[in-house]
Write an enzyme that holds these catalytic residues in place. Structure first.
Site, PDB file in Angstrom:
ATOM      1  N   TYR A 158     -16.620 -11.413 -23.663  1.00 27.08           N
ATOM      2  CA  TYR A 158     -15.603 -10.484 -23.167  1.00 27.08           C
ATOM      3  C   TYR A 158     -14.234 -10.834 -23.733  1.00 27.08           C
ATOM      4  O   TYR A 158     -13.837 -12.010 -23.729  1.00 27.08           O
ATOM      5  CB  TYR A 158     -15.522 -10.573 -21.638  1.00 27.08           C
ATOM      6  CG  TYR A 158     -16.677  -9.930 -20.915  1.00 27.08           C
ATOM      7  CD1 TYR A 158     -16.540  -8.682 -20.312  1.00 27.08           C
ATOM      8  CD2 TYR A 158     -17.897 -10.570 -20.816  1.00 27.08           C
ATOM      9  CE1 TYR A 158     -17.587  -8.089 -19.628  1.00 27.08           C
ATOM     10  CE2 TYR A 158     -18.962  -9.982 -20.133  1.00 27.08           C
ATOM     11  CZ  TYR A 158     -18.800  -8.745 -19.540  1.00 27.08           C
ATOM     12  OH  TYR A 158     -19.842  -8.162 -18.870  1.00 27.08           O
ATOM     13  N   TYR A 192     -24.446 -11.285 -21.425  1.00 29.94           N
ATOM     14  CA  TYR A 192     -23.627 -12.508 -21.352  1.00 29.94           C
ATOM     15  C   TYR A 192     -24.511 -13.686 -20.960  1.00 29.94           C
ATOM     16  O   TYR A 192     -25.438 -13.536 -20.162  1.00 29.94           O
ATOM     17  CB  TYR A 192     -22.561 -12.275 -20.283  1.00 29.94           C
ATOM     18  CG  TYR A 192     -21.769 -13.487 -19.862  1.00 29.94           C
ATOM     19  CD1 TYR A 192     -20.512 -13.738 -20.417  1.00 29.94           C
ATOM     20  CD2 TYR A 192     -22.246 -14.361 -18.893  1.00 29.94           C
ATOM     21  CE1 TYR A 192     -19.768 -14.837 -20.021  1.00 29.94           C
ATOM     22  CE2 TYR A 192     -21.504 -15.463 -18.488  1.00 29.94           C
ATOM     23  CZ  TYR A 192     -20.271 -15.698 -19.056  1.00 29.94           C
ATOM     24  OH  TYR A 192     -19.540 -16.779 -18.658  1.00 29.94           O
ATOM     25  N   ARG A 213     -27.403 -12.701 -18.364  1.00 24.26           N
ATOM     26  CA  ARG A 213     -27.414 -11.391 -17.751  1.00 24.26           C
ATOM     27  C   ARG A 213     -28.012 -10.409 -18.747  1.00 24.26           C
ATOM     28  O   ARG A 213     -27.853 -10.587 -19.947  1.00 24.26           O
ATOM     29  CB  ARG A 213     -25.983 -10.938 -17.412  1.00 24.26           C
ATOM     30  CG  ARG A 213     -25.271 -11.857 -16.405  1.00 24.26           C
ATOM     31  CD  ARG A 213     -24.326 -11.064 -15.529  1.00 24.26           C
ATOM     32  NE  ARG A 213     -25.082 -10.031 -14.843  1.00 24.26           N
ATOM     33  CZ  ARG A 213     -24.614  -8.848 -14.497  1.00 24.26           C
ATOM     34  NH1 ARG A 213     -23.364  -8.514 -14.776  1.00 24.26           N
ATOM     35  NH2 ARG A 213     -25.376  -7.966 -13.885  1.00 24.26           N
ATOM     36  N   HIS A 216     -24.995  -4.983 -20.014  1.00 27.67           N
ATOM     37  CA  HIS A 216     -24.486  -4.111 -18.941  1.00 27.67           C
ATOM     38  C   HIS A 216     -23.072  -3.674 -19.257  1.00 27.67           C
ATOM     39  O   HIS A 216     -22.395  -4.273 -20.088  1.00 27.67           O
ATOM     40  CB  HIS A 216     -24.529  -4.862 -17.599  1.00 27.67           C
ATOM     41  CG  HIS A 216     -23.680  -6.102 -17.610  1.00 27.67           C
ATOM     42  ND1 HIS A 216     -24.112  -7.293 -18.155  1.00 27.67           N
ATOM     43  CD2 HIS A 216     -22.414  -6.323 -17.186  1.00 27.67           C
ATOM     44  CE1 HIS A 216     -23.153  -8.192 -18.054  1.00 27.67           C
ATOM     45  NE2 HIS A 216     -22.105  -7.640 -17.480  1.00 27.67           N
ATOM     46  N   HIS A 218     -19.505  -2.590 -17.075  1.00 19.89           N
ATOM     47  CA  HIS A 218     -18.872  -2.590 -15.744  1.00 19.89           C
ATOM     48  C   HIS A 218     -17.968  -1.378 -15.554  1.00 19.89           C
ATOM     49  O   HIS A 218     -17.308  -0.934 -16.500  1.00 19.89           O
ATOM     50  CB  HIS A 218     -17.960  -3.808 -15.596  1.00 19.89           C
ATOM     51  CG  HIS A 218     -18.637  -5.119 -15.607  1.00 19.89           C
ATOM     52  ND1 HIS A 218     -19.047  -5.753 -14.465  1.00 19.89           N
ATOM     53  CD2 HIS A 218     -18.965  -5.949 -16.626  1.00 19.89           C
ATOM     54  CE1 HIS A 218     -19.589  -6.913 -14.777  1.00 19.89           C
ATOM     55  NE2 HIS A 218     -19.560  -7.072 -16.084  1.00 19.89           N
TER      56      HIS A 218
HETATM   57  C1  MBD Z   1     -20.730 -11.383 -16.467  1.00 22.00           C
HETATM   58  O1  MBD Z   1     -20.523 -10.572 -17.511  1.00 22.00           O
HETATM   59  C2  MBD Z   1     -20.930 -10.811 -15.300  1.00 22.00           C
HETATM   60  O2  MBD Z   1     -20.881  -9.486 -15.246  1.00 22.00           O
HETATM   61  C3  MBD Z   1     -21.182 -11.587 -14.168  1.00 22.00           C
HETATM   62  C4  MBD Z   1     -21.443 -10.958 -12.861  1.00 22.00           C
HETATM   63  C5  MBD Z   1     -21.210 -12.950 -14.240  1.00 22.00           C
HETATM   64  C6  MBD Z   1     -20.996 -13.523 -15.459  1.00 22.00           C
HETATM   65  C7  MBD Z   1     -20.757 -12.751 -16.571  1.00 22.00           C
HETATM   66 FE    FE Z   2     -20.334  -8.626 -17.059  1.00 18.57          FE
END
Ligand code: MBD
Ligand code: FE
Length: 305
Positions: A158, A192, A213, A216, A218
């Site tokens: 990110y 991630y 993860r 995704h 957000h």
């Molecule tokens: C992420 O990108 C995330 O969405 C969450 C909940 C925890 C760590 C990394």
């Molecule tokens: Fe995330």
């Protein structure tokens, strides 16, 4: 140790509380100490184990990973389930499911009307176009709703937290048009993973778990007179789709992906390869005075525009 002895020492500790204590904090701290004393007793926790646990948490704090350990141990998802329950008690049902915010939002992203390109053009990754409408519970479009969107790049990182990316890469606030529509072009995110050998990674390894993860995207979706929605969509087909280390995948948040290879559509985007397309509508609930706050105050990163 005798239960009466434990109670005696716990009572002494609670009785040290002064008249001007914050009653809510005192109740929480007392309960936590009580539960931990009993845990130490029941699990026969040794002094070395206690200090190593304390130092572990201290290090997780110093490295900024408590916000990862919380979702990894299911706390964020549990808080979601409790908010769902509270809404249901207030008669609020249906709408787009919520799922966890996570620790990687940054306030202050550039604002765009109706549509935006999220990526700065320097990163790898399949082109993705996502679009849809923001609607109310009756299916009516919500104009001037704000769709805040943020996601990882093709390496699962990110912007802001990854200093190699440009400011606000893959982060925007998009205002819907008169028909409640939003649209963005971006690149396909990759899931991630927690920092290798960090506190979260070491904890998860002790549990024989991974720290990944599924891919995704957000969203915070808000509109005047409506409850703010915190959610994500998942990229269908990801091997971790139902094996999220943060337990955040939910039914209703895995839209189908279409591959677009139509020459005119590709030309319109200026791409020479087929691209991915997702259509997803968000349904918000109207504000309701007797319902618990939908918006959660917490510390968040913020950069001035
Ligand atoms: C992420 O990108 C995330 O969405 C969450 C909940 C925890 C760590 C990394
Ligand atoms: Fe995330």
């Amino acid at each position: 140790m005798d239960k009466i002895q434990i109670d005696t020492v716990l009572n002494r500790i609670e009785e040290a509380t002064g008249q001007h204590a914050n009653p809510r904090i005192a109740a929480i701290v007392h309960r936590m100490v009580r539960d931990l004393f009993h845990m130490i007793e029941d699990l026969d926790i040794q002094p070395e184990e206690f200090w190593s646990g304390l130092n572990f948490l201290a290090e997780a704090g110093r490295s900024g990973e408590l916000g990862l350990i919380a979702p990894g141990l299911g706390f964020d998802h549990f808080l979601d389930l409790r908010m769902d329950e509270a809404e249901s008690q207030a008669g609020i049902a249906g709408g787009t499911p919520r799922t966890i915010e996570g620790p990687l939002y940054v306030a202050g992203a550039p604002v765009a009307q109706r549509e935006a390109r999220l990526d700065d053009g320097t990163g790898e990754g399949e082109v993705l176009v996502m679009e849809g409408q923001v609607k109310d519970g009756a299916g009516q479009p919500l104009a001037n709703a704000v769709v805040e969107v943020w996601h990882a790049n093709a390496l699962g990182n990110y912007s802001y937290f990854d200093p190699t990316q440009s400011a606000f890469n893959l982060r925007r606030s998009i205002v819907t048009d008169g028909q409640g529509r939003y649209r963005f072009r971006s690149i396909m995110p990759v899931g991630y993973s927690v920092p290798p050998n960090g506190a979260t990674d070491r904890l998860l390894k002790q549990l024989d778990r991974h720290g990944t993860r599924p891919a995704h995207i957000h969203f915070f979706v808000s509109a005047p007179g409506h409850r703010k929605l915190t959610t994500q969509i998942n990229i269908d087909g990801d091997p971790y789709l139902w094996d999220d280390f943060a337990f955040a995948t939910r039914e209703g948040l895995v839209p189908p992906i279409t591959r677009v290879s139509d020459a005119a559509a590709m030309a319109a985007l200026g791409v020479d390869k087929p691209f991915a397309s997702i259509r997803f509508d968000f349904t918000l609930h109207a504000d309701q005075a007797d319902a618990p706050q939908a918006e959660v105050a917490r510390q968040r990163a913020s950069v001035a525009a």
